[in-house]
Design an enzyme around this catalytic site. Sequence first.
Site, mmCIF file in Angstrom:
data_model
loop_
_atom_site.group_PDB
_atom_site.id
_atom_site.type_symbol
_atom_site.label_atom_id
_atom_site.label_comp_id
_atom_site.label_asym_id
_atom_site.label_seq_id
_atom_site.Cartn_x
_atom_site.Cartn_y
_atom_site.Cartn_z
ATOM 1 C CG ASP A 177 -2.310 -1.164 1.194
ATOM 2 O OD1 ASP A 177 -2.767 -1.107 -0.103
ATOM 3 O OD2 ASP A 177 -2.060 -2.162 2.077
ATOM 4 C CE1 TYR B 251 4.051 -6.425 3.990
ATOM 5 C CE2 TYR B 251 4.172 -8.826 4.951
ATOM 6 C CZ TYR B 251 4.100 -8.041 4.185
ATOM 7 O OH TYR B 251 3.461 -8.419 2.895
#
Length: 282
Positions: free
Chosen positions: A58, A115
């Site tokens: 995003d 992540y």
Amino acid sequence: MLPSTSRRIPVALWIWYRGGNFRGFQRQPAGPTVQEALEGALSSVGVPATIMPAGRTDRGVHARMQVVSVRLEPGDSADALARRLPERLPPGLGLVCVRVPRSFHAQWSASGKAYRYRLRLGGASDAAWAPYALDVPAEPLLQGAGRPVTPERLEELLGAAVGTRDFIAFHEKSSPRKPRTLESATLHELGGGLYEARLSGDGFARYQVRYLVGSALKVAAGLLPEAEWKAALESGEAIEGFKAPAHGLILWEVRYPPGVDPFSAGERLHPPGLPLEPPFLP
């Protein structure tokens, strides 16, 4: 009639980018996006292709390792592309390497992702890290309880999320609802009050990492009852969570099974050409 792709050469590109330079990965009218920039650069060096990424990040999210599948024209090569592509890429987007895989799809061949979320729990503000880490004491949505977030408490809460479960309370409802496995969730001190949450799993839904980290911060700050956090993890019960800001998040690694992975262990440990300045410091 569309040209045949039977002789085109499939390659895997390992790219990196700083999310603040783009409006997300996927092409959109409001650009610029990573996809638009990369496809434009590829086209300019004779590779008019639509790329297939391992996933879509995003707006504001960074990537130390994003992998994309591309097909080259007959007579071209991975080495030749690696030489001529970097100079056509815009600031904030770079190429680590190009490899020729055996049987490979950047997204469907992936076995997991890792992540990292950078956050500051104390210490003096650092201008070099400000665009890449959440300043927890200064975050308005985490103030009001008067309880400082300690690293020990935050790591305890993140660790409670490990396991195979329905994370529906922690991701965008547009993502498929299904069991996902969070293999590990740990907190590491980087020095000077800066910390890094490391999360690894077989797959992540949209905003899942940001909601997990953000909501754990909210519980640690005393703004969300721990019982609600646990209920959300165990039964998917909705909570008033906190979506941590995008600028602290990095897609750190995309994993592939042995025999499929286009990249060597050495390249993964020391990626050639990856910038060492924030946010890609280990």
